[in-house]
Design a protein around this motif. Sequence first.
Motif, mmCIF file in Angstrom:
data_model
loop_
_atom_site.group_PDB
_atom_site.id
_atom_site.type_symbol
_atom_site.label_atom_id
_atom_site.label_comp_id
_atom_site.label_asym_id
_atom_site.label_seq_id
_atom_site.Cartn_x
_atom_site.Cartn_y
_atom_site.Cartn_z
ATOM 1 N N ASP A 57 41.563 43.082 36.358
ATOM 2 C CA ASP A 57 42.899 42.925 36.934
ATOM 3 C C ASP A 57 43.025 41.582 37.646
ATOM 4 O O ASP A 57 44.078 40.925 37.587
ATOM 5 C CB ASP A 57 43.190 44.057 37.915
ATOM 6 C CG ASP A 57 43.299 45.418 37.234
ATOM 7 O OD1 ASP A 57 43.366 45.449 35.982
ATOM 8 O OD2 ASP A 57 43.310 46.437 37.954
ATOM 9 N N ALA B 113 43.464 38.895 35.018
ATOM 10 C CA ALA B 113 44.820 38.881 34.463
ATOM 11 C C ALA B 113 45.786 38.146 35.379
ATOM 12 O O ALA B 113 46.763 37.545 34.910
ATOM 13 C CB ALA B 113 45.304 40.310 34.213
ATOM 14 N N PRO C 113 38.256 35.687 29.740
ATOM 15 C CA PRO C 113 39.492 36.323 30.213
ATOM 16 C C PRO C 113 40.025 35.699 31.497
ATOM 17 O O PRO C 113 41.245 35.671 31.711
ATOM 18 C CB PRO C 113 39.107 37.790 30.412
ATOM 19 C CG PRO C 113 37.626 37.836 30.402
ATOM 20 C CD PRO C 113 37.170 36.687 29.579
ATOM 21 N N GLY D 249 43.839 33.993 31.988
ATOM 22 C CA GLY D 249 44.759 34.477 33.003
ATOM 23 C C GLY D 249 45.196 33.434 34.014
ATOM 24 O O GLY D 249 46.110 33.704 34.807
#
Length: 234
Positions: free
Chosen positions: A39, A42, A136, A140
Motif C-alpha cells: 500500500d 502504491a 513496485p 508508485g
Amino acid sequence: MRPAPPEAVAAALTDVADLGSFFSLAVGEADGEWRPVGDAYAAGLAHLVAGRVARYGTTEQRIAASVVQLGHAARLWAPVLGCVLLHGIVPDLGELQQRTDGPALRLPAPRGWWAPSGEALTRVVYRLVMDEHLAPLAAGLQVKVAAGLLHGNAASAMAEAARDILRHHPGLRTPVTRTPVTRLAVGLLRTGDLRGRGEFTGPDLGFRRRSCCLYYRVPGGRRCADCSLDRTPR
C-alpha cells in the motif's frame, strides 16, 4: 527452497539488527500504526517524500523521492544480505509492513527459507529486493525520477550493505576471491537492472556508481562518497 524454522529466521533477524539501523527489521508486535508495504508503494511512499521536501526546503520533489527510495532500498538490502550471508537464511518479505508515520519496517511473523548456493542465490536475492519491492515502489512514485537513477540508488544501497557486513565481520575478507560477501555483491551487480550501475573499486567493496542520487542539489547538500560526479579515485 526449503522453509527455515521460524525460530531460526527470528534469531537471524535479531542478530543482524546489531550491525546498524538499516539492518533492523522488527518481527511481531511493535509500537505505532503499520500498513502493508504494498500500500505504501502504491502511494509512492508519499508520506516520506513530503517529509523530505519539508526537511530539505527544496521545491524539487524528485530529489526527495530519490533519497527516500535510496533509504528504503538500504532497509531492504541490509537485513536480507545480513541474513543470507551470516546465517544462510532468506527472509520472507511477502507480508512486510511499514509504519504509517516513518520508514521503519516489520514482519508480522518470522518466515523464510534456507538459502540456495551459487547463481541461484543471486537470482533469489535479486528477485526478492528488486522485483518484489523496488520495482513496485518505482511504479508508485508520484514524481518522475529516471529509472537509471533509481537503479543506481539500488546498486549503491546494496554495495553499502555488503561493505558494512565486511566491516563488522573482517574474517570474511580472506581469501577475497572466495569471500561469500564479495561473490554475492559482484553477482548482483551483474544482474538485471543493477548491471552497469557502478563498479567495485577494491577488496573492501569500495564502490563508484554511474549516476547521482541528486542529494547535492539540496540546500547545504553535498556529493555522496560514491557519487559519479566525484572523480577522486577510491
